[in-house]
Design a protein around this motif. Structure first.
Motif, PDB file in Angstrom:
ATOM      1  N   ALA A  66      -9.435  -3.381   7.454  1.00 18.28           N
ATOM      2  CA  ALA A  66      -8.519  -2.387   6.866  1.00 18.28           C
ATOM      3  C   ALA A  66      -7.754  -1.425   8.087  1.00 18.28           C
ATOM      4  O   ALA A  66      -6.675  -1.087   7.752  1.00 18.28           O
ATOM      5  N   SER A  67      -8.569  -1.134   9.215  1.00 14.15           N
ATOM      6  CA  SER A  67      -7.996  -0.498  10.380  1.00 14.15           C
ATOM      7  C   SER A  67      -6.478  -1.292  10.979  1.00 14.15           C
ATOM      8  O   SER A  67      -5.632  -0.618  11.696  1.00 14.15           O
ATOM      9  N   MET A  68      -6.548  -2.443  10.641  1.00 19.53           N
ATOM     10  CA  MET A  68      -5.569  -3.329  11.034  1.00 19.53           C
ATOM     11  C   MET A  68      -4.319  -3.283  10.161  1.00 19.53           C
ATOM     12  O   MET A  68      -3.224  -3.878  10.557  1.00 19.53           O
ATOM     13  N   ILE A  69      -4.522  -2.983   8.981  1.00 17.86           N
ATOM     14  CA  ILE A  69      -3.302  -2.832   7.884  1.00 17.86           C
ATOM     15  C   ILE A  69      -2.699  -1.512   8.077  1.00 17.86           C
ATOM     16  O   ILE A  69      -3.149  -0.397   8.110  1.00 17.86           O
ATOM     17  N   LEU A  70      -1.378  -1.519   8.060  1.00 16.37           N
ATOM     18  CA  LEU A  70      -0.572  -0.514   8.230  1.00 16.37           C
ATOM     19  C   LEU A  70      -0.740   0.295   6.814  1.00 16.37           C
ATOM     20  O   LEU A  70      -0.931  -0.080   5.668  1.00 16.37           O
ATOM     21  N   ASP A  71      -0.820   1.896   6.656  1.00 18.94           N
ATOM     22  CA  ASP A  71      -1.155   2.548   5.817  1.00 18.94           C
ATOM     23  C   ASP A  71       0.070   2.384   4.773  1.00 18.94           C
ATOM     24  O   ASP A  71      -0.260   2.651   3.367  1.00 18.94           O
ATOM     25  N   SER A  72       1.118   2.229   5.091  1.00 24.88           N
ATOM     26  CA  SER A  72       2.202   1.956   4.176  1.00 24.88           C
ATOM     27  C   SER A  72       1.847   0.817   3.130  1.00 24.88           C
ATOM     28  O   SER A  72       2.469   0.580   2.299  1.00 24.88           O
ATOM     29  N   GLN A  73       1.148  -0.228   3.602  1.00 29.27           N
ATOM     30  CA  GLN A  73       0.743  -1.428   2.840  1.00 29.27           C
ATOM     31  C   GLN A  73      -0.235  -1.276   1.873  1.00 29.27           C
ATOM     32  O   GLN A  73      -0.677  -2.295   1.077  1.00 29.27           O
ATOM     33  N   LYS A  74      -1.147  -0.330   2.263  1.00 29.89           N
ATOM     34  CA  LYS A  74      -2.471  -0.040   1.483  1.00 29.89           C
ATOM     35  C   LYS A  74      -2.221   0.329   0.196  1.00 29.89           C
ATOM     36  O   LYS A  74      -1.426   1.351  -0.044  1.00 29.89           O
ATOM     37  N   ILE A  75      -2.869  -0.109  -0.776  1.00 29.87           N
ATOM     38  CA  ILE A  75      -2.899   0.200  -2.239  1.00 29.87           C
ATOM     39  C   ILE A  75      -4.241   0.462  -2.581  1.00 29.87           C
ATOM     40  O   ILE A  75      -4.711  -0.645  -2.269  1.00 29.87           O
ATOM     41  N   HIS A  76      -4.524   1.270  -3.613  1.00 31.36           N
ATOM     42  CA  HIS A  76      -5.796   1.358  -4.125  1.00 31.36           C
ATOM     43  C   HIS A  76      -5.854   1.199  -5.549  1.00 31.36           C
ATOM     44  O   HIS A  76      -4.911   1.733  -6.307  1.00 31.36           O
ATOM     45  N   CYS A  77      -6.641   0.379  -6.016  1.00 30.23           N
ATOM     46  CA  CYS A  77      -6.728   0.202  -7.485  1.00 30.23           C
ATOM     47  C   CYS A  77      -6.917   1.700  -8.056  1.00 30.23           C
ATOM     48  O   CYS A  77      -7.801   2.319  -7.641  1.00 30.23           O
ATOM     49  N   PRO A  78      -6.037   1.936  -9.204  1.00 30.45           N
ATOM     50  CA  PRO A  78      -6.098   3.522  -9.660  1.00 30.45           C
ATOM     51  C   PRO A  78      -7.181   3.641 -10.471  1.00 30.45           C
ATOM     52  O   PRO A  78      -7.585   4.879 -10.840  1.00 30.45           O
ATOM     53  N   TYR A  79      -8.018   2.741 -11.038  1.00 31.13           N
ATOM     54  CA  TYR A  79      -9.345   2.963 -11.769  1.00 31.13           C
ATOM     55  C   TYR A  79     -10.267   3.728 -11.105  1.00 31.13           C
ATOM     56  O   TYR A  79     -10.617   2.912  -9.909  1.00 31.13           O
ATOM     57  N   GLU A  80     -10.614   4.834 -11.360  1.00 33.64           N
ATOM     58  CA  GLU A  80     -11.861   5.381 -10.438  1.00 33.64           C
ATOM     59  C   GLU A  80     -13.095   4.734 -10.193  1.00 33.64           C
ATOM     60  O   GLU A  80     -13.792   4.673  -9.332  1.00 33.64           O
ATOM     61  N   ASP A  81     -13.520   3.929 -11.342  1.00 37.52           N
ATOM     62  CA  ASP A  81     -14.902   2.972 -11.088  1.00 37.52           C
ATOM     63  C   ASP A  81     -14.516   1.899 -10.160  1.00 37.52           C
ATOM     64  O   ASP A  81     -15.535   1.031 -10.159  1.00 37.52           O
ATOM     65  N   CYS A  82     -13.240   1.629  -9.781  1.00 33.95           N
ATOM     66  CA  CYS A  82     -13.022   0.530  -8.783  1.00 33.95           C
ATOM     67  C   CYS A  82     -12.524   0.955  -7.519  1.00 33.95           C
ATOM     68  O   CYS A  82     -13.185   0.880  -6.391  1.00 33.95           O
ATOM     69  N   SER A  83     -11.225   1.540  -7.285  1.00 32.36           N
ATOM     70  CA  SER A  83     -10.607   1.845  -6.035  1.00 32.36           C
ATOM     71  C   SER A  83     -10.747   1.029  -5.127  1.00 32.36           C
ATOM     72  O   SER A  83     -10.484   1.459  -3.780  1.00 32.36           O
ATOM     73  N   MET A  85      -9.285  -1.526  -1.979  1.00 32.46           N
ATOM     74  CA  MET A  85      -8.253  -1.355  -1.485  1.00 32.46           C
ATOM     75  C   MET A  85      -7.590  -2.776  -1.330  1.00 32.46           C
ATOM     76  O   MET A  85      -8.051  -3.854  -1.183  1.00 32.46           O
ATOM     77  N   LEU A  86      -6.229  -2.943  -1.765  1.00 34.39           N
ATOM     78  CA  LEU A  86      -5.451  -3.822  -1.712  1.00 34.39           C
ATOM     79  C   LEU A  86      -4.290  -3.671  -0.598  1.00 34.39           C
ATOM     80  O   LEU A  86      -4.075  -2.726  -0.197  1.00 34.39           O
ATOM     81  N   VAL A  87      -3.684  -4.766  -0.426  1.00 36.32           N
ATOM     82  CA  VAL A  87      -2.689  -4.950   0.536  1.00 36.32           C
ATOM     83  C   VAL A  87      -1.277  -5.315  -0.277  1.00 36.32           C
ATOM     84  O   VAL A  87      -1.340  -6.188  -1.119  1.00 36.32           O
ATOM     85  N   ASN A  88      -0.326  -4.389  -0.080  1.00 35.90           N
ATOM     86  CA  ASN A  88       1.136  -4.613  -0.600  1.00 35.90           C
ATOM     87  C   ASN A  88       1.664  -5.445   0.434  1.00 35.90           C
ATOM     88  O   ASN A  88       2.280  -5.152   1.505  1.00 35.90           O
ATOM     89  N   ASP A  89       1.865  -6.876   0.172  1.00 37.65           N
ATOM     90  CA  ASP A  89       2.429  -7.883   1.126  1.00 37.65           C
ATOM     91  C   ASP A  89       3.756  -8.404   0.543  1.00 37.65           C
ATOM     92  O   ASP A  89       4.211  -9.487   1.012  1.00 37.65           O
ATOM     93  N   VAL A  90       4.419  -7.818  -0.489  1.00 39.25           N
ATOM     94  CA  VAL A  90       5.442  -8.261  -0.981  1.00 39.25           C
ATOM     95  C   VAL A  90       6.768  -8.016  -0.122  1.00 39.25           C
ATOM     96  O   VAL A  90       6.681  -6.861   0.545  1.00 39.25           O
ATOM     97  N   GLU A  91       7.583  -8.962  -0.259  1.00 43.82           N
ATOM     98  CA  GLU A  91       8.849  -8.857   0.738  1.00 43.82           C
ATOM     99  C   GLU A  91       9.466  -7.378   0.498  1.00 43.82           C
ATOM    100  O   GLU A  91       9.607  -7.238  -0.803  1.00 43.82           O
ATOM    101  N   GLU A  92      10.207  -6.947   1.530  1.00 41.84           N
ATOM    102  CA  GLU A  92      11.021  -5.771   1.300  1.00 41.84           C
ATOM    103  C   GLU A  92      12.400  -6.099   0.304  1.00 41.84           C
ATOM    104  O   GLU A  92      12.805  -7.252   0.118  1.00 41.84           O
ATOM    105  N   GLY A  93      12.486  -5.232  -0.730  1.00 39.29           N
ATOM    106  CA  GLY A  93      13.752  -5.358  -1.466  1.00 39.29           C
ATOM    107  C   GLY A  93      13.052  -5.871  -3.114  1.00 39.29           C
ATOM    108  O   GLY A  93      13.737  -5.948  -4.112  1.00 39.29           O
ATOM    109  N   VAL A  94      11.733  -6.809  -3.084  1.00 34.91           N
ATOM    110  CA  VAL A  94      11.288  -7.288  -4.178  1.00 34.91           C
ATOM    111  C   VAL A  94      10.441  -6.156  -4.889  1.00 34.91           C
ATOM    112  O   VAL A  94       9.767  -5.420  -4.219  1.00 34.91           O
ATOM    113  N   VAL A  95      10.699  -5.765  -6.222  1.00 33.55           N
ATOM    114  CA  VAL A  95       9.878  -4.879  -6.820  1.00 33.55           C
ATOM    115  C   VAL A  95       9.027  -5.606  -7.869  1.00 33.55           C
ATOM    116  O   VAL A  95       9.202  -6.296  -8.757  1.00 33.55           O
TER     117      VAL A  95
END
Length: 166
Positions: A66-83, A85-95
């Motif tokens: 987790a420390s090697m992943i940029l903060d801007s790439q970190k996403i957490h599951c929004p469900y409180e009982d899960c949370s 940590m996921l990595v946003n590895d989508v190319e820039e410009g792709v939504v």
């Protein structure tokens, strides 16, 4: 005794394992040698790994990753009982909006990082949530102040005409 790669210091394996556990409790992932003024980073390998509890080693490895992943790439599951940590590895410009958490398998919006909002775009969903929040705040305010609905109005949330009860 255990010696770390990259520095000349030797320490008791049990004491070093406790040192690592303490650092992890402080949310420090990159654990340095316990020697004063030594910045050599210890790795979870070899005899030290065998001396530590498996759940602590797993937590340590996860923290290092987790420390090697940029903060801007970190996403957490929004469900409180899960949370998870996921990595946003989508190319820039792709939504990417509709995403599935690999841990809890529930859908969420990766764009606005909330639970999945089927049938609404992110902006529309945010406005809807603000309206709901405003209504809930009004209901709470009315309850706290023991307000009652005006007998001439159909409902509190649409008319917002209230009469204070003394």
């Amino acid at each position: 005794m255990i010696q770390f790669e990259g520095c000349p210091h030797s320490f008791c394996s049990t004491c070093t394992a406790k040192h690592v556990e303490y650092k992890l409790q402080q949310n420090i992932a990159l654990v340095s040698c316990p020697a004063e003024d030594c910045n050599n980073v210890i790795q979870p390998a070899g005899s030290l790994r065998r001396m530590m509890k498996s759940d602590v080693v797993a937590r340590w490895e996860e923290a290092i990753t987790a420390s090697m992943i940029l903060d801007s790439q970190k996403i957490h599951c929004p469900y409180e009982d899960c949370s998870e940590m996921l990595v946003n590895d989508v190319e820039e410009g792709v939504v990417v909006k509709e995403s599935e958490c690999p841990s809890c398998r529930r859908l969420f919006c990766a764009q606005c990082r909330v639970r999945w909002h089927q049938g609404f775009d992110c902006e529309g969903f945010a406005k809807l949530n603000r309206k709901r929040k405003d209504k809930e705040e009004l209901r709470l305010l009315a309850r706290e102040n023991r307000w009652k609905e005006c007998p001439n109005c159909v409902n509190l949330s649409s008319a917002m005409n209230v009469v204070e009860v003394e």
